[in-house]
Design a protein around this motif. Structure first.
Motif, PDB file in Angstrom:
ATOM      1  N   HIS A 117     -19.912 -13.168  39.705  1.00 47.64           N
ATOM      2  CA  HIS A 117     -20.726 -12.898  38.415  1.00 47.64           C
ATOM      3  C   HIS A 117     -19.784 -12.790  37.425  1.00 47.64           C
ATOM      4  O   HIS A 117     -20.127 -13.573  36.059  1.00 47.64           O
ATOM      5  CB  HIS A 117     -21.094 -11.331  38.714  1.00 47.64           C
ATOM      6  N   ARG A 118     -18.718 -12.297  37.371  1.00 47.04           N
ATOM      7  CA  ARG A 118     -17.401 -12.283  36.296  1.00 47.04           C
ATOM      8  C   ARG A 118     -17.106 -13.538  35.819  1.00 47.04           C
ATOM      9  O   ARG A 118     -16.970 -13.866  34.781  1.00 47.04           O
ATOM     10  CB  ARG A 118     -16.187 -11.514  36.939  1.00 47.04           C
ATOM     11  N   LEU A 119     -17.034 -14.488  36.758  1.00 47.05           N
ATOM     12  CA  LEU A 119     -16.467 -15.977  36.522  1.00 47.05           C
ATOM     13  C   LEU A 119     -17.626 -16.433  35.598  1.00 47.05           C
ATOM     14  O   LEU A 119     -17.503 -17.162  34.551  1.00 47.05           O
ATOM     15  CB  LEU A 119     -16.285 -16.731  37.885  1.00 47.05           C
ATOM     16  N   THR A 120     -18.735 -16.259  36.065  1.00 54.52           N
ATOM     17  CA  THR A 120     -20.059 -17.058  35.282  1.00 54.52           C
ATOM     18  C   THR A 120     -19.894 -16.456  33.804  1.00 54.52           C
ATOM     19  O   THR A 120     -20.258 -17.158  32.966  1.00 54.52           O
ATOM     20  CB  THR A 120     -21.312 -16.960  35.856  1.00 54.52           C
ATOM     21  N   LEU A 121     -20.086 -15.179  33.817  1.00 50.96           N
ATOM     22  CA  LEU A 121     -19.957 -14.595  32.410  1.00 50.96           C
ATOM     23  C   LEU A 121     -18.922 -14.979  31.697  1.00 50.96           C
ATOM     24  O   LEU A 121     -18.977 -15.260  30.448  1.00 50.96           O
ATOM     25  CB  LEU A 121     -19.925 -12.807  32.715  1.00 50.96           C
ATOM     26  N   GLU A 122     -17.668 -15.191  32.330  1.00 56.15           N
ATOM     27  CA  GLU A 122     -16.606 -15.383  31.504  1.00 56.15           C
ATOM     28  C   GLU A 122     -16.789 -16.955  31.090  1.00 56.15           C
ATOM     29  O   GLU A 122     -16.531 -17.208  29.723  1.00 56.15           O
ATOM     30  CB  GLU A 122     -15.250 -15.562  32.610  1.00 56.15           C
ATOM     31  N   ALA A 123     -17.164 -17.834  32.034  1.00 51.39           N
ATOM     32  CA  ALA A 123     -17.557 -19.204  31.497  1.00 51.39           C
ATOM     33  C   ALA A 123     -18.510 -19.244  30.225  1.00 51.39           C
ATOM     34  O   ALA A 123     -18.408 -19.972  29.214  1.00 51.39           O
ATOM     35  CB  ALA A 123     -17.858 -19.900  32.772  1.00 51.39           C
ATOM     36  N   ARG A 124     -19.436 -18.391  30.453  1.00 52.91           N
ATOM     37  CA  ARG A 124     -20.437 -18.344  29.502  1.00 52.91           C
ATOM     38  C   ARG A 124     -20.102 -17.888  28.132  1.00 52.91           C
ATOM     39  O   ARG A 124     -20.510 -18.020  26.952  1.00 52.91           O
ATOM     40  CB  ARG A 124     -21.728 -17.342  29.909  1.00 52.91           C
ATOM     41  N   LEU A 125     -19.083 -16.883  28.123  1.00 49.80           N
ATOM     42  CA  LEU A 125     -18.573 -16.389  27.001  1.00 49.80           C
ATOM     43  C   LEU A 125     -17.793 -17.460  26.211  1.00 49.80           C
ATOM     44  O   LEU A 125     -17.680 -17.775  25.244  1.00 49.80           O
ATOM     45  CB  LEU A 125     -17.620 -15.094  27.207  1.00 49.80           C
ATOM     46  N   ARG A 126     -16.960 -18.206  27.086  1.00 46.37           N
ATOM     47  CA  ARG A 126     -16.162 -19.445  26.598  1.00 46.37           C
ATOM     48  C   ARG A 126     -17.093 -20.234  25.949  1.00 46.37           C
ATOM     49  O   ARG A 126     -16.944 -20.657  24.750  1.00 46.37           O
ATOM     50  CB  ARG A 126     -15.537 -20.141  27.492  1.00 46.37           C
ATOM     51  N   GLN A 127     -18.175 -20.571  26.442  1.00 45.23           N
ATOM     52  CA  GLN A 127     -19.129 -21.458  25.830  1.00 45.23           C
ATOM     53  C   GLN A 127     -19.675 -20.862  24.296  1.00 45.23           C
ATOM     54  O   GLN A 127     -19.942 -21.483  23.593  1.00 45.23           O
ATOM     55  CB  GLN A 127     -20.343 -21.663  26.652  1.00 45.23           C
ATOM     56  N   ALA A 128     -19.990 -19.772  24.438  1.00 49.63           N
ATOM     57  CA  ALA A 128     -20.610 -18.799  23.381  1.00 49.63           C
ATOM     58  C   ALA A 128     -19.521 -19.020  22.091  1.00 49.63           C
ATOM     59  O   ALA A 128     -19.963 -19.206  21.032  1.00 49.63           O
ATOM     60  CB  ALA A 128     -20.689 -17.234  23.817  1.00 49.63           C
ATOM     61  N   ILE A 129     -18.189 -18.714  22.482  1.00 52.42           N
ATOM     62  CA  ILE A 129     -17.328 -19.124  21.428  1.00 52.42           C
ATOM     63  C   ILE A 129     -17.370 -20.347  20.764  1.00 52.42           C
ATOM     64  O   ILE A 129     -17.369 -20.749  19.697  1.00 52.42           O
ATOM     65  CB  ILE A 129     -15.859 -18.623  21.770  1.00 52.42           C
ATOM     66  N   ASP A 130     -17.320 -21.471  21.679  1.00 48.29           N
ATOM     67  CA  ASP A 130     -17.316 -22.857  21.399  1.00 48.29           C
ATOM     68  C   ASP A 130     -18.579 -23.395  20.680  1.00 48.29           C
ATOM     69  O   ASP A 130     -18.632 -24.213  19.990  1.00 48.29           O
ATOM     70  CB  ASP A 130     -16.998 -23.597  22.642  1.00 48.29           C
ATOM     71  N   HIS A 131     -19.644 -22.606  21.183  1.00 45.49           N
ATOM     72  CA  HIS A 131     -21.115 -23.245  20.713  1.00 45.49           C
ATOM     73  C   HIS A 131     -21.563 -22.216  19.702  1.00 45.49           C
ATOM     74  O   HIS A 131     -22.852 -22.364  19.376  1.00 45.49           O
ATOM     75  CB  HIS A 131     -21.953 -23.196  21.687  1.00 45.49           C
ATOM     76  N   GLY A 132     -20.875 -21.571  18.758  1.00 45.15           N
ATOM     77  CA  GLY A 132     -21.253 -20.794  17.860  1.00 45.15           C
ATOM     78  C   GLY A 132     -22.289 -19.703  18.053  1.00 45.15           C
ATOM     79  O   GLY A 132     -23.251 -19.319  17.261  1.00 45.15           O
ATOM     80  N   GLN A 133     -22.135 -19.062  19.459  1.00 46.84           N
ATOM     81  CA  GLN A 133     -23.345 -17.955  19.835  1.00 46.84           C
ATOM     82  C   GLN A 133     -22.787 -16.602  19.374  1.00 46.84           C
ATOM     83  O   GLN A 133     -23.441 -15.582  19.689  1.00 46.84           O
ATOM     84  CB  GLN A 133     -23.433 -18.053  21.342  1.00 46.84           C
ATOM     85  N   LEU A 134     -21.585 -16.637  18.744  1.00 45.55           N
ATOM     86  CA  LEU A 134     -21.119 -15.064  18.319  1.00 45.55           C
ATOM     87  C   LEU A 134     -21.460 -14.946  16.765  1.00 45.55           C
ATOM     88  O   LEU A 134     -21.804 -16.038  16.045  1.00 45.55           O
ATOM     89  CB  LEU A 134     -19.613 -15.316  18.383  1.00 45.55           C
ATOM     90  N   GLU A 135     -21.881 -13.599  16.568  1.00 44.02           N
ATOM     91  CA  GLU A 135     -22.162 -13.170  15.297  1.00 44.02           C
ATOM     92  C   GLU A 135     -21.265 -12.146  14.760  1.00 44.02           C
ATOM     93  O   GLU A 135     -20.958 -11.404  15.606  1.00 44.02           O
ATOM     94  CB  GLU A 135     -23.678 -12.709  15.203  1.00 44.02           C
ATOM     95  N   LEU A 136     -20.923 -12.103  13.403  1.00 44.33           N
ATOM     96  CA  LEU A 136     -20.272 -11.055  13.032  1.00 44.33           C
ATOM     97  C   LEU A 136     -21.144 -10.129  12.202  1.00 44.33           C
ATOM     98  O   LEU A 136     -21.379 -10.649  11.096  1.00 44.33           O
ATOM     99  CB  LEU A 136     -18.949 -11.554  12.245  1.00 44.33           C
ATOM    100  N   TRP A 137     -21.296  -8.885  12.708  1.00 43.15           N
ATOM    101  CA  TRP A 137     -22.063  -7.965  11.876  1.00 43.15           C
ATOM    102  C   TRP A 137     -21.204  -6.891  11.086  1.00 43.15           C
ATOM    103  O   TRP A 137     -20.046  -7.031  11.337  1.00 43.15           O
ATOM    104  CB  TRP A 137     -22.906  -7.385  13.013  1.00 43.15           C
ATOM    105  N   TYR A 138     -21.638  -6.458  10.156  1.00 43.53           N
ATOM    106  CA  TYR A 138     -20.932  -5.440   9.366  1.00 43.53           C
ATOM    107  C   TYR A 138     -21.485  -4.091   8.970  1.00 43.53           C
ATOM    108  O   TYR A 138     -22.723  -3.934   8.897  1.00 43.53           O
ATOM    109  CB  TYR A 138     -20.626  -6.023   8.020  1.00 43.53           C
ATOM    110  N   GLN A 139     -20.659  -3.199   9.292  1.00 49.27           N
ATOM    111  CA  GLN A 139     -21.280  -1.792   8.973  1.00 49.27           C
ATOM    112  C   GLN A 139     -20.342  -1.109   7.822  1.00 49.27           C
ATOM    113  O   GLN A 139     -19.107  -0.983   7.938  1.00 49.27           O
ATOM    114  CB  GLN A 139     -20.925  -0.770  10.242  1.00 49.27           C
ATOM    115  N   PRO A 140     -21.014  -0.807   6.846  1.00 51.60           N
ATOM    116  CA  PRO A 140     -20.486  -0.287   5.724  1.00 51.60           C
ATOM    117  C   PRO A 140     -19.881   0.978   5.883  1.00 51.60           C
ATOM    118  O   PRO A 140     -20.085   1.967   6.843  1.00 51.60           O
ATOM    119  CB  PRO A 140     -21.577  -0.005   4.638  1.00 51.60           C
ATOM    120  N   LYS A 141     -18.539   1.101   4.929  1.00 49.62           N
ATOM    121  CA  LYS A 141     -17.880   2.597   4.882  1.00 49.62           C
ATOM    122  C   LYS A 141     -18.167   3.037   3.500  1.00 49.62           C
ATOM    123  O   LYS A 141     -18.004   2.306   2.608  1.00 49.62           O
ATOM    124  CB  LYS A 141     -16.534   2.127   5.174  1.00 49.62           C
ATOM    125  N   LEU A 142     -18.513   4.213   3.275  1.00 47.96           N
ATOM    126  CA  LEU A 142     -18.787   4.623   1.840  1.00 47.96           C
ATOM    127  C   LEU A 142     -18.215   5.725   1.557  1.00 47.96           C
ATOM    128  O   LEU A 142     -17.679   6.511   2.451  1.00 47.96           O
ATOM    129  CB  LEU A 142     -20.560   4.980   1.910  1.00 47.96           C
TER     130      LEU A 142
END
Ligand code: C2E
Ligand code: CA
Ligand code: CA
Ligand code: CA
Length: 280
Positions: free
Chosen positions: A23-48
């Protein structure tokens, strides 16, 4: 798996471990793909700044938009990335995305807003980190002072020369350093003065205990006093109620982050709600 009993080696077949491994290996492989294929997003939380409600900065928090599972929270994949070596490419992606977003902020006239990026403990021990960050900032045309790194106490624990070298180099560049989840580590306080830190971030577990008559209040008061004594900024995160916010303000902690003010959100939402409207 192999176990040793008084000299006799016994092989034990453990199918559950095998499954977990697969399971870990597949998740890891999928995460690598996510990095390469633009499936990550950077969200922001304000500090006030809670004294007047002005925007004091924002923390970048990574999300994985998986085609199968939808939006995956970092708690589910950061530990995996740390174990499997994917944390380096993941952090490079995060830094580049944050730099690109800083360029957009600059074009809106918000170039002096500081964005904070989380850096995993093991990475600070990794010699070229400071150079790598400097190179990325230069390439993107972003001022080092626009970047803050959030590190945990655990990152300082090895007391390796490379950790101090990296922090000193980053600090000299002008990158700000915040100590995240402060109060949950098990280190002595003596080391604090030896590192070039700018900010202590009080761990949210203490914030969520405020007003319940527990020891959390004494801990938070002590951290605020410590930060003042060491001339560090102090940020409270995980603020969910007005009572918590008022308590912190009364105790002298005015930099606030938490669901009370805003949840982490996509960059477009963050700029629309906190930047463009504000600046216009
Ligand atoms: P963290 O750095 O301590 O981030 C704070 C977490 O608390 C975030 O969870 C944030 O969404 C959540 N939070 C903020 N305000 C509140 C509140 O008022 N109440 C509650 N209950 N929670 C609040 P998130 O985004 O799920 O991130 C979890 C952790 O994953 C982060 O903890 C950080 O350690 C790690 N992480 C996130 N993004 C990155 C990244 O880009 N790189 C690395 N290395 N780690 C990351
Ligand atoms: Ca953080
Ligand atoms: Ca934290
Ligand atoms: Ca946070």
């Amino acid at each position: 798996a192999m176990q040793e009993y008084s000299g006799t080696r016994i092989h034990v077949y453990e199918p559950r471990v095998d499954n977990r491994q697969r399971h870990r290996l597949t998740l890891e492989a999928r995460l690598r793909q996510a990095i390469d294929h633009g499936q990550l997003e950077l969200w922001y939380q304000p500090k006030l700044d809670a004294r007047d409600g002005t925007l004091a900065g924002a923390e970048a928090l990574v999300r994985w938009r998986d085609p199968r599972d939808g939006l995956v929270a970092p708690g589910r994949f950061i530990p995996l990335a740390e174990d499997g070596g994917l944390i380096v490419p993941l952090t490079e992606w995060v830094l580049d995305r944050a730099c690109a977003d800083l360029r957009i902020l600059m074009s809106h006239g918000w170039g002096d807003l500081r964005l904070a990026v989380n850096i995993s403990a093991a990475q600070l021990d990794h010699q070229p980190l400071a150079e790598e960050i400097a190179r990325r900032l230069t390439r993107a045309g972003v001022a080092p002072a626009s970047l803050e790194l959030e590190i945990t106490e655990r990152a300082l624990m090895p007391r390796a020369a490379s950790v101090l070298d990296n922090l000193n180099a980053l600090h000299e560049l002008g990158v700000a350093i915040a100590l995240d989840d402060f109060g949950t580590g098990y280190s002595s306080l003596g080391y604090l003065g030896r590192f070039p830190l700018d900010t202590l971030k009080i761990d949210q577990s203490f914030i969520q205990e405020l007003g319940q008559g527990s020891s959390g209040e004494a801990v938070v008061r002590a951290i605020i006093a410590l930060a003042e004594g060491l001339r560090f900024e102090v940020v409270a995160e995980g603020i969910e109620t007005l009572d918590q916010a008022h308590w912190l303000l009364a105790e002298g902690c005015h930099l606030h982050q938490g669901y009370l003010y805003a949840r982490p959100q996509e960059f477009e939402t963050f700029t629309r709600d906190f930047i463009v409207d504000d600046g216009a």
